[in-house]
Motif scaffolding. Structure first.
Motif, PDB file in Angstrom:
ATOM      1  N   ARG A  78       0.628  -1.291  -0.288  1.00  0.00           N
ATOM      2  CA  ARG A  78       0.421   0.274  -0.306  1.00  0.00           C
ATOM      3  C   ARG A  78       0.943   1.394   0.349  1.00  0.00           C
ATOM      4  NH1 ARG A  78      -4.247  -2.614  -2.004  1.00  0.00           N
ATOM      5  NH2 ARG A  78      -2.260  -3.829  -1.873  1.00  0.00           N
ATOM      6  N   ILE A  79       2.572   0.972   0.618  1.00  0.00           N
ATOM      7  CA  ILE A  79       2.991   2.117   0.255  1.00  0.00           C
ATOM      8  C   ILE A  79       3.627   2.518  -1.147  1.00  0.00           C
ATOM      9  CG2 ILE A  79       4.844   3.194   1.836  1.00  0.00           C
ATOM     10  CD1 ILE A  79       2.357   2.877   3.234  1.00  0.00           C
ATOM     11  N   GLY A  80       4.704   1.739  -1.720  1.00  0.00           N
ATOM     12  CA  GLY A  80       4.790   2.474  -2.671  1.00  0.00           C
ATOM     13  C   GLY A  80       5.136   0.594  -3.612  1.00  0.00           C
ATOM     14  N   ASP A  81       5.373   0.451  -4.669  1.00  0.00           N
ATOM     15  CA  ASP A  81       5.683  -0.368  -5.312  1.00  0.00           C
ATOM     16  C   ASP A  81       6.937  -1.041  -4.817  1.00  0.00           C
ATOM     17  OD1 ASP A  81       3.948   1.005  -7.660  1.00  0.00           O
ATOM     18  OD2 ASP A  81       5.457   1.563  -8.572  1.00  0.00           O
ATOM     19  N   VAL A  82       6.784  -2.276  -4.938  1.00  0.00           N
ATOM     20  CA  VAL A  82       7.979  -3.323  -4.313  1.00  0.00           C
ATOM     21  C   VAL A  82       8.334  -4.427  -5.730  1.00  0.00           C
ATOM     22  CG1 VAL A  82       7.835  -5.548  -3.254  1.00  0.00           C
ATOM     23  CG2 VAL A  82       6.138  -3.504  -2.850  1.00  0.00           C
ATOM     24  N   SER A  83       9.406  -4.438  -6.033  1.00  0.00           N
ATOM     25  CA  SER A  83      10.305  -4.832  -6.991  1.00  0.00           C
ATOM     26  C   SER A  83      10.889  -5.564  -6.549  1.00  0.00           C
ATOM     27  CB  SER A  83      10.898  -4.079  -8.161  1.00  0.00           C
ATOM     28  OG  SER A  83      11.492  -4.682  -9.156  1.00  0.00           O
ATOM     29  N   VAL A  84      10.598  -7.717  -6.960  1.00  0.00           N
ATOM     30  CA  VAL A  84      11.709  -8.366  -6.627  1.00  0.00           C
ATOM     31  C   VAL A  84      12.260  -8.932  -7.557  1.00  0.00           C
ATOM     32  CG1 VAL A  84      11.779 -10.267  -5.109  1.00  0.00           C
ATOM     33  CG2 VAL A  84      10.213  -8.668  -4.485  1.00  0.00           C
ATOM     34  N   LYS A  85      13.918  -9.680  -7.719  1.00  0.00           N
ATOM     35  CA  LYS A  85      14.245 -10.284  -8.487  1.00  0.00           C
ATOM     36  C   LYS A  85      15.094 -11.112  -8.759  1.00  0.00           C
ATOM     37  CE  LYS A  85      18.216  -7.478 -10.337  1.00  0.00           C
ATOM     38  NZ  LYS A  85      18.426  -7.074 -11.850  1.00  0.00           N
ATOM     39  N   VAL A  86      14.628 -12.260  -9.275  1.00  0.00           N
ATOM     40  CA  VAL A  86      16.370 -13.615  -8.937  1.00  0.00           C
ATOM     41  C   VAL A  86      17.282 -12.637  -9.441  1.00  0.00           C
ATOM     42  CG1 VAL A  86      16.461 -16.111  -9.280  1.00  0.00           C
ATOM     43  CG2 VAL A  86      14.054 -15.153  -9.454  1.00  0.00           C
ATOM     44  N   GLU A  87      18.378 -13.477  -8.029  1.00  0.00           N
ATOM     45  CA  GLU A  87      20.112 -13.576  -8.562  1.00  0.00           C
ATOM     46  C   GLU A  87      20.603 -14.538  -8.999  1.00  0.00           C
ATOM     47  OE1 GLU A  87      20.696 -10.472  -9.095  1.00  0.00           O
ATOM     48  OE2 GLU A  87      19.544  -8.975  -8.846  1.00  0.00           O
TER      49      GLU A  87
END
Length: 156
Positions: free
Chosen positions: A79-88
């Motif tokens: 609800r606070i901001g965009d969350v971006s997660v990526k595989v390393e």
């Protein structure tokens, strides 16, 4: 079942778990206000979520949480901001999945980019347990930013 059938089944499960790593990051990446349920659909209803941290460092997340408890946090941060997660990086077996990942989130003008190691236990194609390893000091700061941003939103 022959040895070849057994090997084929093992390789199929490993491949599925490898693909699951990408689904985890894809579904945890949510635009502000987005739907977190596709992420939680990857988990069994009785799944546990353990963040390896001292309770004093991360009072809301340290220790083991239920699916509903962890969902509440992921919902709050989404609800606070965009969350971006990526595989390393990925290491997969038939019933376990290790994922190295990174995140990128802007929280009220603050940049939260952390690195993670997640260990998942897989049962019947879904996650039954998750253990999270991360920079807890930075996560503590980010949690404070989320709380501040939430308070500012409520004050408007």
């Amino acid at each position: 079942m022959t040895i070849n059938d057994t090997m084929t089944e093992r390789l199929r499960k490993i491949d599925e778990n490898h693909k699951l790593a990408y689904k985890i990051c894809e579904h945890w990446s949510v635009k502000k206000g987005g739907d977190v349920e596709p992420f939680f659909d990857l988990f069994h209803d009785d799944a546990t979520f353990t963040t390896i941290a001292q309770k004093g460092m991360l009072p809301l997340l340290a220790g083991t949480l239920s699916k509903d408890e962890f969902r509440a946090w992921v919902f709050k941060e989404s609800r606070i901001g965009d969350v971006s997660v990526k595989v390393e990086g990925i290491t997969a077996s038939e019933d376990r999945l290790a994922v190295e990942a990174s995140s990128d989130m802007n929280i009220n003008g603050n940049s939260y980019c952390n690195r993670y190691h997640w260990l998942f236990e897989i049962k019947d194609g879904k996650i039954s347990a998750a253990r999270f390893y991360l920079d807890t000091l930075f996560a503590k700061q980010a949690m404070q930013w989320v709380e501040e941003a939430e308070a500012a939103q409520k004050a408007k």
